[in-house]
Design an enzyme around this catalytic site. Structure first.
Site, PDB file in Angstrom:
ATOM      1  N   GLY A  55      10.062   3.610   7.395  1.00 22.22           N
ATOM      2  CA  GLY A  55       8.692   3.891   7.818  1.00 22.22           C
ATOM      3  C   GLY A  55       8.055   2.706   8.512  1.00 22.22           C
ATOM      4  N   ARG A  80       0.845  -1.209   0.000  1.00 22.36           N
ATOM      5  CA  ARG A  80       0.000   0.000   0.000  1.00 22.36           C
ATOM      6  C   ARG A  80       0.871   1.247   0.000  1.00 22.36           C
ATOM      7  NH1 ARG A  80      -3.315  -3.646   3.154  1.00 22.36           N
ATOM      8  NH2 ARG A  80      -1.670  -3.616   4.694  1.00 22.36           N
ATOM      9  N   MET A  81       1.865   1.297   0.895  1.00 22.45           N
ATOM     10  CA  MET A  81       2.738   2.474   0.940  1.00 22.45           C
ATOM     11  C   MET A  81       3.703   2.487  -0.242  1.00 22.45           C
ATOM     12  SD  MET A  81       2.086   4.731   3.125  1.00 22.45           S
ATOM     13  CE  MET A  81       3.579   5.652   2.853  1.00 22.45           C
ATOM     14  N   HIS A 127      -7.184   2.403  12.798  1.00 19.44           N
ATOM     15  CA  HIS A 127      -6.582   2.100  11.493  1.00 19.44           C
ATOM     16  C   HIS A 127      -7.402   1.026  10.770  1.00 19.44           C
ATOM     17  CE1 HIS A 127      -2.990   4.157  13.065  1.00 19.44           C
ATOM     18  NE2 HIS A 127      -2.650   4.313  11.790  1.00 19.44           N
ATOM     19  N   LYS A 148      -3.914  -3.680   9.270  1.00 16.69           N
ATOM     20  CA  LYS A 148      -2.728  -3.294  10.064  1.00 16.69           C
ATOM     21  C   LYS A 148      -2.385  -4.420  11.036  1.00 16.69           C
ATOM     22  CE  LYS A 148      -0.662   0.454  12.702  1.00 16.69           C
ATOM     23  NZ  LYS A 148       0.604   0.325  11.994  1.00 16.69           N
TER      24      LYS A 148
HETATM   25  P1  NAD Z   1       1.688  -3.661   3.016  1.00 13.79           P
HETATM   26  O1  NAD Z   1       1.515  -5.021   3.617  1.00 13.79           O
HETATM   27  O2  NAD Z   1       0.648  -3.150   2.078  1.00 13.79           O
HETATM   28  O3  NAD Z   1       3.099  -3.563   2.253  1.00 13.79           O
HETATM   29  C1  NAD Z   1       4.279  -4.151   2.710  1.00 13.79           C
HETATM   30  C2  NAD Z   1       5.039  -4.640   1.477  1.00 13.79           C
HETATM   31  O4  NAD Z   1       6.331  -5.099   1.892  1.00 13.79           O
HETATM   32  C3  NAD Z   1       4.338  -5.842   0.784  1.00 13.79           C
HETATM   33  O5  NAD Z   1       4.173  -5.548  -0.594  1.00 13.79           O
HETATM   34  C4  NAD Z   1       5.319  -6.981   1.020  1.00 13.79           C
HETATM   35  O6  NAD Z   1       5.323  -7.930  -0.061  1.00 13.79           O
HETATM   36  C5  NAD Z   1       6.633  -6.216   1.095  1.00 13.79           C
HETATM   37  N1  NAD Z   1       7.709  -7.001   1.706  1.00 13.79           N
HETATM   38  C6  NAD Z   1       7.665  -7.870   2.759  1.00 13.79           C
HETATM   39  N2  NAD Z   1       8.862  -8.442   2.965  1.00 13.79           N
HETATM   40  C7  NAD Z   1       9.703  -7.911   2.039  1.00 13.79           C
HETATM   41  C8  NAD Z   1      11.066  -8.114   1.721  1.00 13.79           C
HETATM   42  N3  NAD Z   1      11.830  -8.985   2.402  1.00 13.79           N
HETATM   43  N4  NAD Z   1      11.622  -7.409   0.697  1.00 13.79           N
HETATM   44  C9  NAD Z   1      10.866  -6.538  -0.015  1.00 13.79           C
HETATM   45  N5  NAD Z   1       9.542  -6.332   0.206  1.00 13.79           N
HETATM   46  C10 NAD Z   1       8.975  -7.002   1.229  1.00 13.79           C
HETATM   47  O7  NAD Z   1       1.867  -2.686   4.267  1.00 13.79           O
HETATM   48  P2  NAD Z   1       1.736  -1.085   4.293  1.00 13.79           P
HETATM   49  O8  NAD Z   1       0.347  -0.705   4.716  1.00 13.79           O
HETATM   50  O9  NAD Z   1       2.307  -0.503   3.033  1.00 13.79           O
HETATM   51  O10 NAD Z   1       2.665  -0.747   5.566  1.00 13.79           O
HETATM   52  C11 NAD Z   1       4.031  -1.139   5.598  1.00 13.79           C
HETATM   53  C12 NAD Z   1       4.668  -0.663   6.897  1.00 13.79           C
HETATM   54  O11 NAD Z   1       4.695   0.760   6.921  1.00 13.79           O
HETATM   55  C13 NAD Z   1       3.912  -1.072   8.180  1.00 13.79           C
HETATM   56  O12 NAD Z   1       4.862  -1.365   9.199  1.00 13.79           O
HETATM   57  C14 NAD Z   1       3.122   0.177   8.535  1.00 13.79           C
HETATM   58  O13 NAD Z   1       2.806   0.264   9.916  1.00 13.79           O
HETATM   59  C15 NAD Z   1       4.108   1.236   8.129  1.00 13.79           C
HETATM   60  N6  NAD Z   1       3.549   2.568   7.878  1.00 13.79           N
HETATM   61  C16 NAD Z   1       4.269   3.618   8.352  1.00 13.79           C
HETATM   62  C17 NAD Z   1       3.880   4.910   8.078  1.00 13.79           C
HETATM   63  C18 NAD Z   1       4.756   6.048   8.534  1.00 13.79           C
HETATM   64  O14 NAD Z   1       4.457   7.226   8.231  1.00 13.79           O
HETATM   65  N7  NAD Z   1       5.871   5.752   9.208  1.00 13.79           N
HETATM   66  C19 NAD Z   1       2.708   5.150   7.324  1.00 13.79           C
HETATM   67  C20 NAD Z   1       1.981   4.061   6.847  1.00 13.79           C
HETATM   68  C21 NAD Z   1       2.429   2.754   7.120  1.00 13.79           C
END
Ligand code: NAD
Length: 269
Positions: free
Chosen positions: A100, A13-14, A157, A161
């Site tokens: 992040g 998603r991010m 959220h 999550k």
């Molecule tokens: P998501 O599950 O949609 O995306 C995570 C991605 O990481 C997936 O596509 C997955 O296949 C990939 N991934 C997993 N292992 C991997 C690896 N070894 N190598 C490469 N890619 C890999 O999750 P999301 O909603 O995008 O959130 C991701 C993280 O970001 C979470 O920890 C969330 O809490 C955090 N987040 C932080 C902020 C911020 O501002 N700091 C904002 C939003 C989300």
């Protein structure tokens, strides 16, 4: 100077929103690599198309090692285990890193701290500008309202999550605890049920909601007899986080090794 950015978790998603945010940023910030899990069915896919921006000729690869020489900064919003492995690779190649990902244990945070001894790392539980302004407001409110109020942190959220409370809620609790000279580990109360006894004023309560497609809501309540102050942030799009993370990447490219956060990027310290 152009900053060449790699996005890992590119299909997440991010990840997809970050690709879009780089596309919308100025010429100086360029997408140079897109990485996903080695088992991902999307390896080889065009990163621009994944993000709905049309082809950009950057194919998704399954290993950071493959592209580490092509990037100045890695942006990582994945899962803790992947982020920790990536931090080792970035430290070894002195590639800067924007983290992040949330949900690290204290021990895992220690591994990030040591990687930051070798390269510049910017880690934030929330990269939105609005939330970082809220951190400042919370610090001020806690200092003025002090020990005369009960403090509660609420967060909501989307249903996907995987960690709770959110990293942002914990950061908000930490800001308030620091301002009041309290140890968050000792005063945090995570959820309540059954015979709870009367509230202890020292405590900082956390309440979590997981539902539907909520992008991220946070409210900190300071409640006294006769009045209460509520500081609220509501994210309506992941673009708020992505824009901040991409801005952090451009800023980080020019910093020396060390651990930074979004308050550093925004000059709020
Ligand atoms: P998501 O599950 O949609 O995306 C995570 C991605 O990481 C997936 O596509 C997955 O296949 C990939 N991934 C997993 N292992 C991997 C690896 N070894 N190598 C490469 N890619 C890999 O999750 P999301 O909603 O995008 O959130 C991701 C993280 O970001 C979470 O920890 C969330 O809490 C955090 N987040 C932080 C902020 C911020 O501002 N700091 C904002 C939003 C989300």
């Amino acid at each position: 100077m152009t900053t060449r950015i790699g996005i890992t978790g590119a299909a997440g998603r991010m990840g997809r929103t970050l690709i879009e945010a780089i596309d919308l940023a100025g010429e100086e910030l360029q997408l140079a690599a897109a990485i996903e899990r080695p088992q991902s069915s999307l390896l080889g896919a065009d990163a621009g198309e994944l993000a709905g921006r049309g082809s950009n000729g950057i194919a998704v690869v399954g290993s950071l090692q493959e592209v580490i020489g092509d990037i100045d900064v890695l942006i990582d919003f994945t899962v803790p285990a992947a982020t920790l492995a990536n931090a080792q690779v970035c430290a070894a190649h002195q590639v800067a890193m924007v983290i992040g990902t949330t949900g690290f244990t204290a021990e895992e945070q220690g591994l990030i701290d040591s990687a930051a001894g070798k390269t510049a790392i910017c880690k934030a539980s929330n990269f939105s500008t609005g939330v970082n302004v809220c951190f400042k407001l919370l610090d001020m409110a806690a200092r003025v309202l002090g020990d005369d109020v009960d403090i509660e942190v609420y967060e909501a959220h989307h249903r996907h999550k995987i960690d709770a409370p959110s990293g942002t809620a914990l950061s908000m609790g930490q800001v308030v605890a620091d301002a009041l000279g309290r140890d968050l580990d000792k005063v945090a109360v995570y959820g309540r049920q059954g015979q709870t006894d009367a509230r202890d004023r020292e405590t900082i309560g956390f309440a979590t909601v997981r539902a539907g497609d909520i992008v991220g809501d946070h409210t900190v309540t300071f409640a006294a007899e006769g009045e209460r102050v509520e500081i609220t942030h509501k994210a309506s799009s992941r673009m708020s986080f992505a824009r901040g993370a991409v801005r952090a990447a451009g800023w980080l490219h020019h910093q020396s090794a060390g651990l930074y956060d979004m308050q550093d990027v925004l000059g709020l310290k």
